[in-house]
Structures are given as C-alpha cells and as structure tokens.
Design an enzyme around this catalytic site. Structure first.
Site, short mmCIF file in Angstrom:
data_model
loop_
_atom_site.label_atom_id
_atom_site.label_comp_id
_atom_site.label_asym_id
_atom_site.label_seq_id
_atom_site.Cartn_x
_atom_site.Cartn_y
_atom_site.Cartn_z
N ARG A 1 6.84 -8.13 2.23
CA ARG A 1 7.56 -7.64 2.97
C ARG A 1 8.14 -8.69 3.63
NH1 ARG A 1 4.47 -3.95 7.00
NH2 ARG A 1 4.57 -2.40 5.45
N THR B 1 -5.60 -1.11 6.99
CA THR B 1 -5.47 -2.39 7.09
C THR B 1 -6.90 -2.81 7.61
OG1 THR B 1 -4.62 -2.15 9.35
CG2 THR B 1 -3.08 -2.67 7.67
N LYS C 1 0.88 -1.21 0.04
CA LYS C 1 -0.02 -0.24 -0.01
C LYS C 1 0.86 1.28 0.02
CE LYS C 1 -2.36 -1.25 3.60
NZ LYS C 1 -1.67 -2.61 3.83
N THR C 2 1.85 1.28 0.85
CA THR C 2 2.97 2.53 0.79
C THR C 2 3.47 2.62 -0.56
OG1 THR C 2 3.05 2.05 3.23
CG2 THR C 2 4.65 3.49 2.21
N ASP D 1 -1.41 7.05 5.90
CA ASP D 1 -1.47 5.77 6.32
C ASP D 1 -2.09 5.41 7.54
OD1 ASP D 1 -0.45 3.09 6.11
OD2 ASP D 1 1.47 3.46 7.36
#
Length: 371
Positions: free
Chosen positions: A236, A177, A83-84, A128
């Site tokens: 990640r 999230t 997402k980032t 975020d």
C-alpha cells in the site's frame, strides 16, 4: 445477491469502505478508486506471500472441486499487506459475490443478524477488523459459522422467545491486524488461518512494475528500486509513493519515473533512505535529543512529539522496532545504536543505548513503560 449488486461491488472493487481510513497524499475519491484498481483480481496475479497464497489456493480449489462452500478464512497481519485484496480474490476464485462490512460497524447482535439473514448460498462475507466486533455479535457469529443458523430473540423479559433462523452455507473471511484480541472460540471456527508478513524488496519491485503498467507510468528499474527500498515492506505504501513520484515527474521532471525523480519526490514527501517519515524521525529525535536515548514512557514520548499515544504506538513504533531503531523495555522505550547513527548523533557517555533487541516482557510487565 443480485447481479446488479455484484456489478456495484466490481465497480468499486468492494474495498472503498474498508480502505476509507487510509490517509493518502491525494486523499480524494479518485485516489481511492485508483488504489482499488491496482488490486490483483486472482491468486495467480497476487505477488509475494507464497506460502499463504499456495495454502489458500489449495483450500479454494479443493472446495470448488467438491462443489461445496470453502471453510471460513482468517487473515491476519499489519495494515497494507493485502488482506482485503485476498478477501476479494477468494470471492473471485469461487465465482461467488462478496458482502463487505467491518467489525466496528457491527456493535449489536441485531446488526449481524440483518447481514447474515440476507446472505445467499455460497456468498462470501468479508469482516474487516473483525477483532473490533462487540461481544454479543461475536457470540452470534459462533453459531452462524458452525451451524449456519442464528437465534433471533423476539420480545423482552420472561416472555422473550428465541426463534431459530436457518442460513444457507456461506464463507466468512475475517481480517485483523491484532489476531491476539480475537477470543479463542471465534478463532477456532476458522478452517484456514493465514498470517501475512512484510514483503521483501524484490516482491515490492514486482508490484510496482505492475502498478506502473496499470497506471500508464513510464518507469525504469532504478526508480522502481528506489521506491521499493523506502516502502517499509508494504505494498500500500509502495503504490502510494509511486503515485507521488509520478506526480513529481509530471510537474518537475520529464514524466519518467527514474532514480532522479524518485529521490527528489521522496525527499519532498519526507521519506528518507530507511523509509522513515516525519513522525518516525520525530520519535527518534525526541528519544535521542531530549531523553538521552531513553528509556522513556510511551505517554511522555507521545507528548514530546505532539501526537496521541495510540498514534505513536500503532503507527511509528512497529516499524522502528522491527528495523532496530528502537526497543521496548520494562522501563520504557529506548533508542538503539542504529538510531543514533541514523541521526548522525553520538550517544552521551553513560547512556542506555541498546546494541541488541531485548525480549519484550509483554504487556503484563510494561506498566512503567506506558506512564
């Protein structure tokens, strides 16, 4: 925003603040910088998520052709899926600077007003964990996103005056999230909503091959495949495990990330063949050995493994449920047959072991499951 600020954003990739909560085996600034450097910079370089990538690409290209600011973008999905990275890509694709902040950092309307009033035309504002903003800030954001203005309150009590402040057009990129926690009025103001799903093994292998090249790591297909298969569908985690296998190969092996190095390193870091780590196995061990497979309440389960309730619920449980090791029932958490098989245990006679995943009855009927 000035050119100097954009340079600073590029040097840190604009993501250090957003990823500072990631717990890594390295855990120092160098590791976070490496993590940021592995992020793709353009949509064409972004692997996986083809539907979201194509939809977002269309939105950005159309806006660029019209010479207008793109619609606001909401990205949802589990942690670590990109997402980032996509927020950074939005700014790169429209060739505009990006301002990075987070929901927990904006607890007052004045905090948000200060950020909004400093935006330049066409700038991207990345929020975020947007679902964790305060209600007062959310209500101010409604007006700013729709009408590009905010009302600044001057004074207190009966003498207070609202002064409207016009804002230049900008694009909000929100990441969350837990999309269900966003109020409907805020969710409706996003022109594009994309949900990121877990990656399959093939996409993770593509990501790992690219990361290995960027890190200068000599890796073969078998080693990459072993890491991808234990990465829980999350880039990640895949990149983090690649760096740990690289470390093992450098210290104990030949320096090459192959299957032997991958197996040895992942064994050292307690990541088994199913991608379960120490906490995941502790939860399953408690369910099966101490509570005969359950059902057992969440708080009782958390005490049994020596962790906070939120840790078990948000870190271990989603993956265990998704992979069919555990189920949520109205009476609590229960182990499935796959959990017993994974631990090489035999379910006791008369246990409530589940063979299939039942439908979750929802939070409104799970009171006893959290006792």
């Amino acid at each position: 925003m000035t050119e100097g600020f954009r340079s600073e954003i590029r040097e840190s990739d604009g993501s250090l603040e957003a990823t500072a909560r990631v717990v890594d085996a390295g855990g120092d600034d160098d590791e976070r910088i490496v993590e940021a450097a592995l992020r793709p910079k353009r949509l064409a370089e972004f692997p996986g998520q083809p539907r979201v990538r194509d939809q977002l690409g269309l939105v950005l290209r159309a806006a660029k052709q019209r010479g207008s600011t793109p619609d606001h973008v909401l990205l949802s999905g589990p942690p670590g899926l990109g997402k980032t990275t996509l927020a950074m890509i939005v700014a790169a694709e429209i060739e505009r600077p990006i301002r990075v902040t987070s929901g927990p950092a904006i607890q007052h309307a004045g905090d948000l007003a200060a950020v909004l009033s400093s935006l330049d035309e066409g700038e991207v504002l990345f929020l975020d964990e947007i679902h964790r903003m305060s209600r007062a800030a959310e209500e101010m954001l409604y007006l700013a996103m729709e009408d590009f203005r905010v009302d600044v309150i001057v004074g207190k009590g009966p003498g207070a005056t609202a002064i409207p402040l016009e804002l230049p057009p900008f694009t909000v990129v929100g990441a969350t999230t837990r999309a269900g926690l966003l109020p409907a009025p805020l969710r409706d103001r996003f022109g594009f909503t994309g949900h990121l799903d877990y990656y399959d093994a093939a996409d993770l292998e593509t990501i790992l091959h690219r990361s290995a090249r960027l890190l200068g790591v000599d890796a073969d297909g078998e080693g990459i495949a072993e890491i991808a298969g234990r990465s829980r569908g999350t880039p990640r985690i895949a990149n983090r495990l690649l760096r740990r296998v690289r470390d093992w190969a450098q210290v104990h092996g030949s320096g090459r990330v192959d299957q032997v190095a991958a197996l040895a390193a992942l064994r050292l870091f307690d990541v088994d063949a199913a991608g379960l780590d120490r906490l995941d196995r502790a939860v399953l061990e408690a369910l099966c050995r101490r509570f005969a497979g359950g059902p057992v309440g969440l708080s009782t389960l958390a005490v049994a493994v020596g962790e906070e309730t939120d840790t078990v619920e948000t870190v271990a449980e989603p993956y265990l449920v998704r992979e069919g090791f555990m189920v949520r029932t109205p009476r609590g958490r229960a182990a499935t047959r796959r959990a017993w098989e994974h631990l090489n245990l035999t379910p006791p006679v008369g246990s409530t072991t589940q063979d299939v995943l039942p439908l979750d009855d929802g939070p409104g009927r799970l009171g006893s499951a959290t006792d």
